[in-house]
Design a protein around this motif. Sequence first.
Motif, short mmCIF file in Angstrom:
data_model
loop_
_atom_site.label_atom_id
_atom_site.label_comp_id
_atom_site.label_asym_id
_atom_site.label_seq_id
_atom_site.Cartn_x
_atom_site.Cartn_y
_atom_site.Cartn_z
N LYS A 98 0.81 -1.23 0.00
CA LYS A 98 0.00 0.00 0.00
C LYS A 98 0.84 1.27 0.00
O LYS A 98 0.55 2.23 -0.74
N PRO A 99 1.92 1.37 0.78
CA PRO A 99 2.71 2.61 0.79
C PRO A 99 3.38 2.92 -0.56
O PRO A 99 3.81 4.05 -0.80
N HIS A 100 3.47 1.92 -1.44
CA HIS A 100 4.19 2.10 -2.70
C HIS A 100 3.25 2.33 -3.89
O HIS A 100 3.72 2.38 -5.03
N GLN A 101 1.97 2.49 -3.61
CA GLN A 101 1.01 2.72 -4.68
C GLN A 101 0.98 4.21 -5.04
O GLN A 101 -0.01 4.90 -4.80
N ASP A 102 2.08 4.70 -5.64
CA ASP A 102 2.14 6.12 -5.97
C ASP A 102 1.43 6.46 -7.27
O ASP A 102 1.19 7.63 -7.57
N HIS A 103 1.11 5.45 -8.08
CA HIS A 103 0.27 5.68 -9.26
C HIS A 103 -0.39 4.36 -9.66
O HIS A 103 0.06 3.28 -9.27
N SER A 104 -1.47 4.47 -10.45
CA SER A 104 -2.20 3.27 -10.84
C SER A 104 -1.32 2.38 -11.70
O SER A 104 -0.53 2.85 -12.52
N GLY A 105 -1.45 1.11 -11.50
CA GLY A 105 -0.66 0.16 -12.26
C GLY A 105 0.70 -0.13 -11.69
O GLY A 105 1.47 -0.91 -12.27
N ARG A 106 1.01 0.50 -10.56
CA ARG A 106 2.33 0.28 -9.95
C ARG A 106 2.47 -1.18 -9.51
O ARG A 106 3.52 -1.80 -9.69
N THR A 107 1.41 -1.69 -8.91
CA THR A 107 1.41 -3.10 -8.48
C THR A 107 0.16 -3.78 -9.01
O THR A 107 -0.91 -3.18 -9.08
N ARG A 108 0.31 -5.03 -9.37
CA ARG A 108 -0.83 -5.83 -9.84
C ARG A 108 -0.90 -7.12 -9.02
O ARG A 108 0.10 -7.85 -8.94
N LEU A 109 -2.07 -7.36 -8.47
CA LEU A 109 -2.28 -8.57 -7.66
C LEU A 109 -3.27 -9.47 -8.38
O LEU A 109 -4.33 -9.02 -8.84
N ASP A 110 -2.94 -10.74 -8.46
CA ASP A 110 -3.78 -11.69 -9.19
C ASP A 110 -3.88 -12.99 -8.40
O ASP A 110 -2.91 -13.74 -8.30
N GLY A 111 -5.02 -13.20 -7.81
CA GLY A 111 -5.23 -14.44 -7.05
C GLY A 111 -6.57 -14.43 -6.36
O GLY A 111 -7.10 -13.37 -6.02
N ARG A 112 -7.13 -15.60 -6.18
CA ARG A 112 -8.41 -15.74 -5.47
C ARG A 112 -8.19 -15.60 -3.96
O ARG A 112 -7.06 -15.55 -3.49
N ASP A 113 -9.29 -15.58 -3.22
CA ASP A 113 -9.19 -15.53 -1.76
C ASP A 113 -8.59 -16.82 -1.24
O ASP A 113 -9.18 -17.90 -1.40
N VAL A 114 -7.44 -16.72 -0.67
CA VAL A 114 -6.75 -17.87 -0.08
C VAL A 114 -6.36 -17.48 1.33
O VAL A 114 -5.80 -16.40 1.55
N LYS A 115 -6.66 -18.34 2.28
CA LYS A 115 -6.33 -18.06 3.67
C LYS A 115 -5.24 -18.99 4.17
O LYS A 115 -5.23 -20.18 3.84
#
Length: 393
Positions: free
Chosen positions: A267-284
């Motif tokens: 979260k602290p590194h989200q300085d612009h859209s597309g900076r990080t991409r997360l791809d995965g279903r809910d896994v606990k």
Amino acid sequence: MNADDIWNSLSDFPAPDGLLSEGGMMGDAIRHHDWAATSLGPMATWPLSLKNALRMMLTSRQPMSLFWGRDLIMLYNDGYAPFLAERHGRALGQPFQTIWSDVWQELVPLVAETLSGRGTGGEDIRLMMLRDGVEVETFWTFSYTPVHDDHGRIAGLINITTETTSHVRSQAAAAAIIEDTQRQLEHTMQLERQRRIVQREMAHRIKNILSMTMAVVSQSMRHATSIEDAQETITHRIGALAKAQDILTDTEFRDANVRSIIEQVLKPHQDHSGRTRLDGRDVKVSAQQALGLSLAMHELATNAVKYGALSNENGTISVRWEEGADNTFRLEWQEAGGPPVVPPSRKGFGSRLTGRIVGGYFNGAGDIDYHPQGVRYVLTGTIERLADELNPS
């Protein structure tokens, strides 16, 4: 005193005045009824067997009814009258089938067996009966006994009965209370088992956090180039542990969501859209695995800020994860767009953490590849969940 003495003591009592002199209210009703209008005919013509059966019934305190002849004409005593309710005023001298038309079909097999010469009956027999025009559930315990005429032929039946509706309902209510109490007891015991499991789990997690904190401090100090460097590194790593703890606290130290863990770190590194991409279903994953994963993500993000994709404005990070069969787990961290990657000259605590330590938490391995176009980290292993322990199948 023996039986003969009893008989002798009764010799001075006068004989009853007439057939129904001691029959109570129903004795009077039977005496004044127009029997000539029924298939039984006038009382003067009744056989001795009918009179004897009637006398026995009327002088009994047990609720009884008598059904005589081919029409099974009904007679009954004072004890039986309340069972008839609103039928009482019209029941005397009427056929069995007419008075009890609402339950007749259910009683036919018992009546037929009794008239064949075999006594029948039962306990708490359920009958859906009309009362005040409304069908209600009733229960009865009764016995049907065949009665014979003067020639020894079966001429009808006598019914000795009692209504058990209140008793059955009380038993059902008591059974429901017992069942509900048992359910509550089992629930309380389950909660107590869960409390003990969580208590043990919490103690284990606290020890694990302390051990991890000690390892972070000692290893960071060992690999630091200065006190200031050690202080900064320790502060960041313990901060990562604290953020992971926030996630675990929100889930009551049960299972933590992989996406939430990664989002918290990046979260602290989200300085612009597309900076990080997360791809995965809910896994606990379990609490211990959540702590390890949080530290691994923090180490990778810290290195990305210093040397990799997060050190410029164009770099990106892609994180993908999935749960496979038999709780297998795979996570891939891929950097792109940063400066050319140069493998470190020596492996520090961060490399050991993301590799052997975190991999061990997942009973697997963590492998990092310093490819020139971007660091790639792959974590494989098996997922553990506290919920599986708390709710065994």
